[in-house]
Design an enzyme around this catalytic site. Structure first.
Site, PDB file in Angstrom:
ATOM      1  N   GLY A  95      15.766 -16.264 -16.086  1.00 25.59           N
ATOM      2  CA  GLY A  95      17.199 -16.115 -15.860  1.00 25.59           C
ATOM      3  C   GLY A  95      17.796 -15.080 -16.788  1.00 25.59           C
ATOM      4  O   GLY A  95      17.075 -14.293 -17.396  1.00 25.59           O
ATOM      5  N   GLY A 127      18.541 -13.535 -19.671  1.00 27.66           N
ATOM      6  CA  GLY A 127      17.929 -13.786 -20.972  1.00 27.66           C
ATOM      7  C   GLY A 127      18.889 -13.943 -22.123  1.00 27.66           C
ATOM      8  O   GLY A 127      18.646 -14.748 -23.033  1.00 27.66           O
ATOM      9  N   THR A 154      10.940 -13.124 -13.542  1.00 29.67           N
ATOM     10  CA  THR A 154      10.029 -13.492 -14.633  1.00 29.67           C
ATOM     11  C   THR A 154       8.989 -14.402 -14.016  1.00 29.67           C
ATOM     12  O   THR A 154       9.226 -14.972 -12.955  1.00 29.67           O
ATOM     13  CB  THR A 154      10.810 -14.252 -15.733  1.00 29.67           C
ATOM     14  OG1 THR A 154      11.657 -13.338 -16.423  1.00 29.67           O
ATOM     15  CG2 THR A 154       9.912 -14.905 -16.757  1.00 29.67           C
TER      16      THR A 154
HETATM   17  N1  ASP Z   1      14.649 -13.857 -18.493  1.00 29.78           N
HETATM   18  C1  ASP Z   1      14.296 -12.512 -18.153  1.00 29.78           C
HETATM   19  C2  ASP Z   1      14.934 -11.571 -19.122  1.00 29.78           C
HETATM   20  O1  ASP Z   1      16.092 -11.762 -19.444  1.00 29.78           O
HETATM   21  C3  ASP Z   1      14.666 -12.129 -16.766  1.00 29.78           C
HETATM   22  C4  ASP Z   1      14.519 -13.214 -15.711  1.00 29.78           C
HETATM   23  O2  ASP Z   1      13.901 -14.207 -15.961  1.00 29.78           O
HETATM   24  O3  ASP Z   1      15.036 -13.057 -14.589  1.00 29.78           O
HETATM   25  O4  ASP Z   1      14.307 -10.606 -19.504  1.00 29.78           O
END
Ligand code: ASP
Length: 325
Positions: free
Chosen positions: A241, A243, A189
């Site tokens: 992270g 989500g 992200t």
């Molecule tokens: N937070 C994002 C999601 O869950 C993915 C990430 O940040 O690694 O879509």
């Protein structure tokens, strides 16, 4: 309020360990993070608003195929991109978000358009695409978003689940990021938080989501309070992270609430939520945060997080690994 501006950016958290990246890969990520931070800093330095700085910084990373947002987004199980983004202005709690958009070159700018030019906060899928067209947002065909590294990650993820690979998008020419991209995991992200010279804070987050996602899955990045939150009474936060965990903890809002209602210092609040609450729940990832007094913090429980910070009185710092400054 006077005082100096400050900004932090992240490009995702995950398996980012010293020794796993070649020197040229490490240099590419450091360069990309510096570029994004500088793009936002240029706005603040010129007296621009925190909101605009967040948008500019995120756009720089959306345009960079190294990151899982905009160009370079992860693929769904159907071999498409479905991007999520959000933005929030700490001055008045104005917010905008989009989920599941497939053709928008810069989803963060669409989120801002939702905030400023629609009566709503959150638009999804076809409706969000239609709104984008009516507002003249720039679109791109599937081939624009394609990177071989994300496609290989999808093939691998589907293979693990015993699912067949979908056909590749038509018109794909070549990979843009294969040589320099590092595989930090199935996600990623980008996000920026900023405090401008007026003392206002803002946050923005954008993602392609998780590799091989299905059924219209939406992560935290599109959800105000989970993947992004900004309030001049607390702070501004952008998260990255797993989500599902960030949604359940309302991570971004929770950090701001600890600052606003419990008077915690920004770093202590970020650590309390990431190192304690998120870790206890079994989630992984990280956050960046800035407060109206200009404090900047980051916290992550993964091996690393692509990140950068810069301020009026602080030179640019770029970090990838846990033990980077
Ligand atoms: N937070 C994002 C999601 O869950 C993915 C990430 O940040 O690694 O879509």
């Amino acid at each position: 309020m006077g005082g100096g501006w400050a900004l932090a950016a992240h490009g995702g958290a995950g398996v980012i360990e010293r020794g796993l990246l070649r020197p040229d890969q490490e240099a590419a990520y450091r360069r990309a993070m510096a570029h994004a931070a500088e793009a936002g800093a240029a706005v603040l330095r010129a007296g621009g608003r925190a909101l605009a700085a967040c948008e500019e910084g995120v756009r720089a990373m959306e345009d960079d195929p190294l990151f899982n947002a905009g160009r370079g987004s992860a693929f769904t199980a159907d071999g498409e991109v479905e991007m999520d983004a959000s933005i929030m202005d700490g001055r008045d709690l104005a917010a905008g978000a989009v989920a599941g958009v497939i053709s928008i070159k810069n989803p963060v700018s669409l989120a801002r358009a939702v905030m400023e030019r629609s009566p709503h906060v959150f638009l999804v899928g076809h409706g969000a695409e239609a709104f984008a067209r009516s507002e003249g947002l720039e679109t791109a065909p599937p081939a624009y978003f394609f990177t071989l590294r994300r496609w290989s990650a999808l093939e691998h993820a589907l293979d693990e689940r015993g699912l067949p690979p979908p056909p590749r998008p038509a018109g794909v020419v070549d990979d843009l990021a294969a040589a320099l991209a590092h595989d930090e995991g199935k996600r990623g992200t980008v996000g920026v938080v900023a405090r401008d010279v007026y003392g206002d804070v803002a946050a923005a987050t954008s993602t392609g989501g998780t590799t091989g996602k299905r059924w219209g899955r939406v992560g935290d990045s599109a959800i105000i309070g989970a993947g992004a939150y900004a309030s001049n009474r607390g702070c501004a936060v952008s998260a990255t992270g797993a989500g599902e965990y960030f949604i359940r903890l309302a991570v971004a809002k929770e950090i701001c609430a600890l600052v606003e209602h419990r008077g915690l210092a920004l770093q202590a609040a970020a650590d309390a939520v990431v190192q304690e609450q998120l870790t206890a729940l079994g989630g992984d990832g990280g956050v960046i945060a800035v407060s109206p007094d200009g404090a900047v913090a980051w916290s992550f429980n993964t091996a690393g997080m692509y990140r950068a910070r810069i301020g009026a009185a602080e030179p640019l710092t770029v970090g990838l690994y846990k033990d980077d400054p």
